[in-house]
Design a protein around this motif. Structure first.
Motif, short mmCIF file in Angstrom:
data_model
loop_
_atom_site.label_atom_id
_atom_site.label_comp_id
_atom_site.label_asym_id
_atom_site.label_seq_id
_atom_site.Cartn_x
_atom_site.Cartn_y
_atom_site.Cartn_z
N ILE A 1 29.23 55.85 7.92
CA ILE A 1 29.43 56.36 6.56
C ILE A 1 29.60 55.18 5.61
N GLN A 2 28.75 55.13 4.56
CA GLN A 2 28.79 54.00 3.65
C GLN A 2 29.69 54.25 2.45
N LEU A 3 29.74 55.48 2.03
CA LEU A 3 30.53 55.85 0.86
C LEU A 3 31.03 57.27 1.04
N ILE A 4 32.18 57.56 0.46
CA ILE A 4 32.71 58.92 0.52
C ILE A 4 33.14 59.33 -0.88
N SER A 5 32.87 60.56 -1.23
CA SER A 5 33.34 61.07 -2.50
C SER A 5 33.65 62.54 -2.31
N THR A 6 34.74 63.01 -2.93
CA THR A 6 35.13 64.39 -2.69
C THR A 6 35.43 65.11 -4.00
N SER A 7 35.24 66.41 -3.98
CA SER A 7 35.75 67.27 -5.06
C SER A 7 36.51 68.38 -4.38
N GLU A 8 36.98 69.31 -5.17
CA GLU A 8 37.83 70.36 -4.60
C GLU A 8 37.11 71.19 -3.54
N ILE A 9 35.79 71.40 -3.72
CA ILE A 9 35.06 72.27 -2.79
C ILE A 9 33.88 71.54 -2.16
N VAL B 1 32.62 67.71 0.05
CA VAL B 1 32.77 66.32 0.51
C VAL B 1 31.37 65.74 0.65
N SER B 2 31.11 64.62 -0.02
CA SER B 2 29.80 63.98 0.06
C SER B 2 29.95 62.62 0.72
N VAL B 3 28.97 62.29 1.55
CA VAL B 3 28.92 60.94 2.11
C VAL B 3 27.54 60.35 1.88
N ILE B 4 27.54 59.02 1.76
CA ILE B 4 26.27 58.30 1.71
C ILE B 4 26.06 57.66 3.07
N ILE B 5 24.87 57.89 3.63
CA ILE B 5 24.53 57.31 4.93
C ILE B 5 23.14 56.69 4.86
N ASP B 6 22.78 56.01 5.90
CA ASP B 6 21.43 55.45 5.98
C ASP B 6 20.43 56.61 5.96
#
Lengths: 413, 413
Positions: free
Chosen positions: A371-379, A381-386
């Motif tokens: 996992i390169q990056l993580i970002s979340t909101s209330e509903i 969860v996003s991740v950046i991957i290769d």
């Protein structure tokens, strides 16, 4: 007896045969006792034909006249569909945007609806008529024809449903509903029976192109139940509705969204002082580059690393801007990567279910996906991957959250 | 500085290039200091395309929806022409029939104009704008879109000119004016500089298809000077105006009209008693056959011969009806002939010139052309002759009345 607003897009009315098919469907609903207001787009290809005509005359066509021109597209469809309905023995009546009195502001090409006069439509519905309304268009207070811009026919449908207090706004498209994820990536992807407006917004903004964001926002705001169905295949589609309509039993995650339209840029070793974020992002937005995810790691030795993602089309431009900013801020280096993908889990259930993010990370780790990056909101969860692991990640998450199991899906209220 | 209403038909706006050419002409007039209101038709071919679409759906398309459909044709043209004018640095603004507020009755497909609201147009003209108005269309008091039927764009032009008290209504077509007769029949046929409304009506109803009768009647009624010009060739065209505008010196005959669209039927030996004419023509008009010329000869032995002409398309139907009538009336026999032509001389000058008819008959006799029927009005003498002599008769009359001589033509006031 229900009052339904049904919206058919350009592909659904793209030929005489398809218009006849729409008329057949409307007839069926009418025979079941429902009152129907149909909203239609221009026949597919027509809008582009008109745009080409205009551009061959005036490079940047005048916005007011462009609306006069483009609005003829839907006007043709309403007349033809009304005829097809009458051929089937129904009473039908067409309405242009001006005739309804869909009053908008004067922002030609991207007008916003201000008011809808329902009096005449109500009288026609009471008289048993099927109403066929031109989507995408209205008129300002001076009677100038306006258009609502991209996805405008969906907006017309939702706005009419809200104004008429319709029981449901049905959006007919070329897909048969909203899926737990893209069936082209995950074989066992499943059509959702229901989804909340918020989830739909997250799914839509993450690349699921079933509905225009604007119409979902609008429907959510006015609490208009929205249903996405196929024009070509019979089925229940997916109902987009409010939280309360959806069972308490609902699972943590409703769907997996993904896209590979983004690129990642990192400024390493910038001073960790107030104002540095705006010094970095200011020039980026001045260059008209829109930023999606923004992550700043904790500080070390008084410097920090600042990462953000942009649309891949803006990658080169953003990189140029950042090279300049890096010098100004004495940053250590600029890192960048366009070969990334964003994968997100979406679900209102997250609010009440603990450990959802942990389960996501565990599932990805089990496949050795970094996992390169993580970002979340209330509903969400996003991740950046290769990028190359995207399909693998989507399938792993789809399985980990048991989205292929209908009993674990968004159950019926 | 004059206020001109210029009307361009479908051929004149049939392509992007032709729309650009219209814009060039409007620019030239505007630069000369004139105020311009342009009335346009649908691009040639477009109306037929829409009719085909409608008929492929509903055999006899609903009249209201047909008007919704067809009115898009002119709406496309007004937008494109406005863009072309703006490209040339002019301020331009398009108006649909509804936007002008051309109020009509509700007879879809053949609506009649009841009122025109000039307030908004007047304000735009005062602001220096060129107005581009969709011909052929209006809206009834309930806002339903209506169309005016055949030649409707000419009617719109004349009606706007009357409402705005324009100095001239200019009708641009594919011919460069009104001729003394058809140049394809008589080489020396000459363009008339002026002609009266009454003469134009007679010429039009006798087969000269430059203008729709309805718009000429309208222009005459409201005393709107009407000019017919070519869209493609520069020139003064022909001015259609009132009697008073035309010189006293004017010759007896302004033009020769002709057509071979008629057939002749005679009932020989019917009782010469009151009511016999209606006993003959009643059944004919009940069969929806329109009668043109009617001639009854003097009575002999208590019986008379009754002759009339009908359109050649109605010949068989009229003959069938007449066979029945002949039995009822104990007529001697029914004679009929479809190989006839009608040739007419037209001119307001006939009122004050004696012997015009005599000169006509003399000229025909000199060519040994037998006259089968004669019918006259105040400004016209028509004869029926054998079809095969039609061209010969037209040339003989054109020469006998010196129509090829410009100094003998309708001279300038």
């Amino acid at each position: 007896m229900a009052l339904l607003v049904q919206k058919y897009g350009g592909t659904s009315v793209g030929s005489v045969e398809r218009i006849e098919a729409v008329a057949d469907r409307v007839l069926k609903h009418k025979q079941q006792g429902d009152d129907i207001v149909v909203v239609v787009s221009a026949m597919s290809g027509e809008t582009n034909r008109l745009i080409e005509l205009a551009k061959s005359i005036q490079g940047t066509p005048d916005a007011r006249e462009m609306d006069v021109l483009l609005s003829t597209g839907e006007q043709v469809t309403i007349a033809l569909l009304s005829m097809a309905l009458m051929k089937r023995g129904l009473q039908a009546k067409s309405y242009t945007g001006s005739q309804v009195r869909i009053t908008t502001d004067s922002a030609h090409g991207k007008a916003r609806i201000q008011d809808i006069d329902t009096e005449s439509m109500r009288a026609d519905l009471d008289a048993g008529r099927v109403l066929v309304v031109a989507g995408f268009q209205g008129a300002d207070e001076h009677g100038n024809i306006t258009t609502l811009g991209r996805g405008g026919s969906d907006t017309t449908g939702v706005a009419l449903a809200a104004a008429l207090k319709a029981d449901e706004c049905q959006i007919y498209t070329d897909v048969d509903g909203v899926y737990t994820t893209d069936p082209r990536v995950v074989d066992s992807a499943r059509r959702l029976e229901k989804i909340t407006f918020e989830e739909m917004l997250e799914m839509a903004s993450l690349g699921s192109k079933v509905l225009q964001i604007r119409s979902v926002e609008f429907a959510g705001k006015y609490q208009v139940p929205l249903r996405v169905l196929s024009s070509f295949v019979e089925g229940e589609g997916t109902l987009i509705t409010t939280d309360g309509e959806i069972s308490m039993e609902q699972p943590a995650v409703s769907g997996i969204a993904f896209n590979r339209d983004e690129a990642k840029l990192t400024l390493k070793g910038v001073p960790d002082v107030p104002g540095v974020a705006s010094k970095i992002l200011g020039p980026v937005s001045e260059a008209n580059v829109e930023v999606d995810m923004i992550v700043q790691n904790v500080s070390m030795d008084g410097t920090t690393d600042f990462t953000f993602t942009v649309h891949r089309n803006d990658y080169d431009k953003a990189l140029q801007v950042l090279e300049v900013v890096a010098k100004d801020l004495n940053a250590k280096e600029v890192l960048s990567n366009a070969n990334i993908a964003k994968v997100s889990i979406v679900g209102v259930g997250m609010r009440s279910h603990a450990g959802v993010a942990t389960n996501m990370f565990k599932a990805l780790a089990a496949e050795s996906i970094n996992i390169q990056l993580i970002s979340t909101s209330e509903i969400k969860v996003s991740v950046i991957i290769d990028e190359k692991y995207m399909e693998l990640a989507v399938r792993a998450l789809h399985s980990a959250f048991k989205l292929n199991d209908p009993t674990a899906g968004v159950s019926e209220a």
